[in-house]
Design an enzyme around this catalytic site. Sequence first.
Site, PDB file in Angstrom:
ATOM      1  N   LYS A 161       0.856  -1.181   0.000  1.00 13.10           N
ATOM      2  CA  LYS A 161       0.000   0.000   0.000  1.00 13.10           C
ATOM      3  C   LYS A 161       0.896   1.236   0.000  1.00 13.10           C
ATOM      4  CE  LYS A 161      -4.294  -1.427   0.054  1.00 13.10           C
ATOM      5  NZ  LYS A 161      -5.218  -1.013  -1.027  1.00 13.10           N
ATOM      6  N   ASP A 189      -0.079  -0.567  -4.815  1.00 16.89           N
ATOM      7  CA  ASP A 189      -1.421   0.024  -4.876  1.00 16.89           C
ATOM      8  C   ASP A 189      -1.435   1.359  -4.146  1.00 16.89           C
ATOM      9  OD1 ASP A 189      -4.071   0.630  -5.022  1.00 16.89           O
ATOM     10  OD2 ASP A 189      -4.793  -1.120  -3.921  1.00 16.89           O
ATOM     11  N   GLU A 215      -1.651  -1.031  -9.304  1.00 19.57           N
ATOM     12  CA  GLU A 215      -3.105  -1.023  -9.138  1.00 19.57           C
ATOM     13  C   GLU A 215      -3.609   0.403  -8.927  1.00 19.57           C
ATOM     14  OE1 GLU A 215      -4.364  -4.149  -6.433  1.00 19.57           O
ATOM     15  OE2 GLU A 215      -6.171  -3.006  -6.000  1.00 19.57           O
ATOM     16  N   ASP A 240      -8.999  -0.769 -10.167  1.00 18.18           N
ATOM     17  CA  ASP A 240      -9.760  -1.252  -9.006  1.00 18.18           C
ATOM     18  C   ASP A 240     -10.956  -0.330  -8.763  1.00 18.18           C
ATOM     19  OD1 ASP A 240     -10.755  -2.230  -6.655  1.00 18.18           O
ATOM     20  OD2 ASP A 240      -8.938  -1.982  -5.468  1.00 18.18           O
ATOM     21  N   LYS A 264     -14.156  -7.167  -7.024  1.00 15.07           N
ATOM     22  CA  LYS A 264     -14.495  -7.391  -5.609  1.00 15.07           C
ATOM     23  C   LYS A 264     -15.998  -7.639  -5.552  1.00 15.07           C
ATOM     24  CE  LYS A 264     -10.699  -4.670  -3.789  1.00 15.07           C
ATOM     25  NZ  LYS A 264     -10.261  -3.296  -3.512  1.00 15.07           N
TER      26      LYS A 264
HETATM   27 MG    MG Z   1      -6.900  -1.603  -4.630  1.00 11.07          MG
END
Ligand code: MG
Length: 358
Positions: A161, A189, A215, A240, A264
Site C-alpha cells: 500500500k 497500490d 493497481e 480497481d 471485488k
Molecule cells: Mg486496490
Amino acid sequence: MKITDIRMKTASFQLKEPLHVAFGTISSYDSLVLRIQTDEGITGYGEAGPHEQITGESIGTCLACGQILTEALLGKDPLAIADIHLAMDRAISRNTSIKAAIDIACYDIAAKRAGLPLYRYLGGSDPHVTSDITIAMNSPEKMAADCVKWVQRGFTQLKLKLSGDPQLDLARVTAVRTAVGDAIELRVDPNQGWTVKETLCLEEAMRPLGVAVIEQPVKADDRAGLARVTRASHIPVVADESCHLPADALDLARREACDGVNIKLMKCGGIYNALRINAIAEAAGMFCMIGCMGESVIGNGASMHLAAACRNIQKADLDITFLTEIPEDGWIRGGFTHEGGACTLTEAPGIGIEVLDF
Ligand code: MG
C-alpha cells in the site's frame, strides 16, 4: 425452491495489527452476515462488507436495504439467480454489498443443492488459490521489515500500500525489493494517489525493481488518464476503484484503459456480476485480479471459490482472513486452509461454511 426467510446479523472483527492505507487507518471492521432459508430445508450464508469510501454503503444502509430486498425476494426461487438480480435491481439501485450478501447466499444454496463445493459448481476443478498479503503503508524500513516477516511465514506475493508521495513511495518499493530479494512478486497500490505524470515517472523507476502490477494509480473517474498510463506502461496496470460493475469493465475495455481489472464481490453485487466482468475482461484480453473488503471467511471464502473456478482470475488479493484476529469462540467456521498464501478450499458443499449462532 422458494426463499422462506432472510435474516441479518452484524459482526465485528479485530485486525491483528492496524492497517494504514491511503484512505486512513483501520484497526477493526464490521460486516453483516446474512442467512437465507428455503422451503427445501437448504440454508445459504452470505455477507456484506460495506465500505463508505468505495461503495458508499455502511452497516446501517445494508440493514435498511436488506429489509427492502427481503420483502422483494420472499417466495422467489434462489436458484433463478438472474431473476434474483433483476428483482434486487428493481427494488434498489446500486448498494452492491448487501446485494452481494444475498447473491453469495443464493450461490451457497445452489451449490449445496448440487452437492458440490462452490468452485466445482462454478465449473472449476482445482481447489488451490494463491493469495498475496497486503503490507500496510509505513516508513520504508518498517515496510521492508514487515515484508520479510510475511515472506518468512510462507508468502510469495506481496501487495504494498502506497501513499501518493512519489519519492517516499519509490523509497518504500526499493527498500522492500532489497529486503526480500528477486523471487517475491511485488504489487503496488497507491489507491488513486498519483497523477498521470507521477505514475509515468514512477513506472519507469520501478521497472528495474520488478514490480508485477500497478493497481489504480490515478483517480477512479479519470479513465482517460488511466488509458494514458496503460499505453505507456511496461508494468501491467489494474483498475480497481475505476471498475465496479460489468458496464465499467466494458467501458475500460473499449478505451483500452487497463491491462487487468480487480473484481471485488462487494463492488459488483456478487458472483453473478463478477462472472460477467470476468467474461468481458477475458474477451477483451484483460486479466482479472480478485480482492476483498472487511469480510469474514464467508465473503472472502466465496471470492476464493470464484478465483478457483475462473482461469482468467490470475491474481488473488484475498488476505483479510490472514489479517484478522480469529476469536476463540468463533461462530463462523470452515472455508479454506492455508500455508502462507497457498490456500486450499474444502470439498464441503457450497462455500463450506458453518455458522453456529444466528
Ligand atoms: Mg486496490
